[in-house]
Design a protein around this motif. Structure first.
Motif, mmCIF file in Angstrom:
data_model
loop_
_atom_site.group_PDB
_atom_site.id
_atom_site.type_symbol
_atom_site.label_atom_id
_atom_site.label_comp_id
_atom_site.label_asym_id
_atom_site.label_seq_id
_atom_site.Cartn_x
_atom_site.Cartn_y
_atom_site.Cartn_z
ATOM 1 N N VAL A 22 36.221 -12.847 -18.719
ATOM 2 C CA VAL A 22 34.827 -12.922 -18.267
ATOM 3 C C VAL A 22 34.429 -11.627 -17.577
ATOM 4 O O VAL A 22 33.342 -11.075 -17.828
ATOM 5 N N PHE A 23 35.308 -11.119 -16.716
ATOM 6 C CA PHE A 23 34.976 -9.895 -15.981
ATOM 7 C C PHE A 23 34.815 -8.704 -16.925
ATOM 8 O O PHE A 23 33.804 -7.999 -16.907
ATOM 9 N N GLY A 144 34.583 -12.474 -25.211
ATOM 10 C CA GLY A 144 33.513 -12.437 -26.199
ATOM 11 C C GLY A 144 32.256 -13.137 -25.712
ATOM 12 O O GLY A 144 31.140 -12.629 -25.875
ATOM 13 N N ALA A 145 32.421 -14.301 -25.098
ATOM 14 C CA ALA A 145 31.262 -15.039 -24.600
ATOM 15 C C ALA A 145 30.557 -14.266 -23.492
ATOM 16 O O ALA A 145 29.323 -14.203 -23.436
ATOM 17 N N SER A 146 31.338 -13.661 -22.605
ATOM 18 C CA SER A 146 30.753 -12.891 -21.513
ATOM 19 C C SER A 146 30.026 -11.655 -22.034
ATOM 20 O O SER A 146 28.903 -11.353 -21.615
ATOM 21 N N ALA A 147 30.657 -10.934 -22.977
ATOM 22 C CA ALA A 147 30.022 -9.745 -23.544
ATOM 23 C C ALA A 147 28.738 -10.109 -24.285
ATOM 24 O O ALA A 147 27.716 -9.418 -24.176
ATOM 25 N N PHE A 148 28.777 -11.217 -25.025
ATOM 26 C CA PHE A 148 27.601 -11.643 -25.779
ATOM 27 C C PHE A 148 26.467 -12.060 -24.834
ATOM 28 O O PHE A 148 25.317 -11.643 -24.987
ATOM 29 N N GLY A 149 26.804 -12.891 -23.848
ATOM 30 C CA GLY A 149 25.785 -13.350 -22.910
ATOM 31 C C GLY A 149 25.191 -12.215 -22.104
ATOM 32 O O GLY A 149 23.963 -12.135 -21.930
ATOM 33 N N CYS A 150 26.048 -11.332 -21.615
ATOM 34 C CA CYS A 150 25.551 -10.196 -20.837
ATOM 35 C C CYS A 150 24.786 -9.220 -21.733
ATOM 36 O O CYS A 150 23.824 -8.574 -21.283
#
Length: 379
Positions: A22-23, A144-150
């Protein structure tokens, strides 16, 4: 049912590696903004990223003793520090402050990363479960989820100061999940005698595999967004699809590796994956458009996915239980220098001949996994 048992056994360690994902996913999505805020060139950015690896290596050297001191409190304590670190990139207003921030980030992330990996190896040995690929899949999906959301937030015009509090809350929740049961196996302390007797014949080839994998993964993670937006002309925000695709496909690859390793064996699985990564890096280097580059990144993700967890498993089985924390931490210390040379090499090559040639170098790094694998497999 076996998969459910593996999920249950991975609650604390999976949350640990998910936090790291996530980070770094959020950081990668906003990397073009941090680079611009610091006023760094490609070469300067590559050099300053060294400090992240330096902080990480220092943490790895100290991790075995810290784990002994903190016992079951190690994972939640490290997770809480990761949550606080979500605000660190906001302090980077020039190249010097960015370097100091990266130093602290590297130490914080690596403390949680290496502690989680040692715990996984101990649990594999104690319970006879295959857990490495599953746990590392949780890292990749979270990344992947964090990169996509951000990336979507950045494309909508939201700056990192709006995203950092959200990341903090998510990471704090994950830290709470990391609390270990009372029967968690405490790490064995490696004395000087044990360290001196460590089987470096296994540690060194494992470190070589980790080095090549970290070069490939971190180079793609750090530079794919810039490559898509600058070299290939993608619009602002679209570059985040590179690191997001890397995280997604690495998660898929590792989840698949959880089942394939039992059928093919780790050595065959890693060999085929390395060749797939070579092909993916060449696709990125030759890509005529952003969409093609994202496909190449997907192949790199699938290729590099199982390398690190499978190397950890191979090394964990090759050493005595009391040497496991020492062997894993030392192989990671050596292999983690890929985080030095990966960003630096990418930046210097990009500054000299362009980012296309940088991704050609990633193909070479993936190919270098094979000699180390051949040596480790003979242990």
């Amino acid at each position: 049912m076996a998969f459910l048992a593996e999920l249950a056994a991975s609650r604390a360690t999976g949350a640990g590696l998910a936090s790291v994902g996530v980070f770094w996913g959020g950081f990668a999505a906003y990397l073009p903004d941090y680079k611009a805020a610091a006023g760094a060139s490609d070469a300067e950015m590559g050099l300053v990223l060294i400090l992240s690896a330096a902080g990480g290596m220092a943490a790895m050297a100290a991790s075995p003793r810290i784990m002994v001191a903190l016992g079951r409190a190690m994972l939640p304590a490290a997770g809480a520090l990761v949550a606080v670190a979500a605000f660190l990139p906001l302090l980077a207003g020039d190249i010097i402050s960015l370097g100091l921030v990266l130093l602290a980030m590297g130490a914080t992330m690596s403390t949680l990363d290496i502690a989680s990996n040692v715990r996984i190896s101990e649990r594999e040995a104690r319970d006879g479960l295959h857990l490495m690929n599953l746990n590392h899949a949780l890292f990749s999906f979270s990344f992947g989820a964090s990169a996509f959301g951000c990336g979507l937030a950045r494309k909508a015009g939201l700056g990192p100061e709006f995203v950092a509090p959200v990341l903090f809350l998510v990471l704090l929740l994950l830290a709470a999940v990391m609390a270990e049961r009372a029967d968690a196996t405490p790490p064995a302390a490696a004395t000087g005698g044990e360290a001196a007797a460590s089987p470096w014949g296994a540690i060194l080839p494992a470190a070589a595999i980790l080095f090549a994998a970290f070069v490939s993964e971190n180079a793609t993670e750090s530079w794919s967004a810039l490559y898509i937006e600058r070299t290939l002309g993608g619009p602002a925000g679209e570059g985040s699809f590179g690191p997001a695709m890397l995280g997604l496909t690495m998660g898929i690859g590792r989840l698949s590796g959880q089942f394939l390793a039992a059928r093919l064996g780790e050595a065959r699985l890693v060999a085929g994956s390395a060749l797939l990564g070579v092909a993916g890096a060449l696709v990125v280097a030759l890509a005529p458009a952003p969409a093609v580059a994202v496909v190449g990144v997907a192949l790199i993700g699938l290729g590099v996915a199982v390398v690190v967890p499978s190397a950890n498993s191979l090394l964990g089985r090759a050493v005595a239980p009391e040497q496991r924390a020492y062997a894993i931490s030392r192989s990671w210390m050596i292999g983690f220098t890929g985080f030095f040379l990966g960003p630096v090499g990418m930046g210097l090559i990009a500054e000299t001949v362009g980012l296309r040639w940088s991704f050609a170098a990633v193909a070479v790094a993936m190919a270098l996994i094979l000699p180390g694998l051949a040596r480790l497999s003979r242990r």
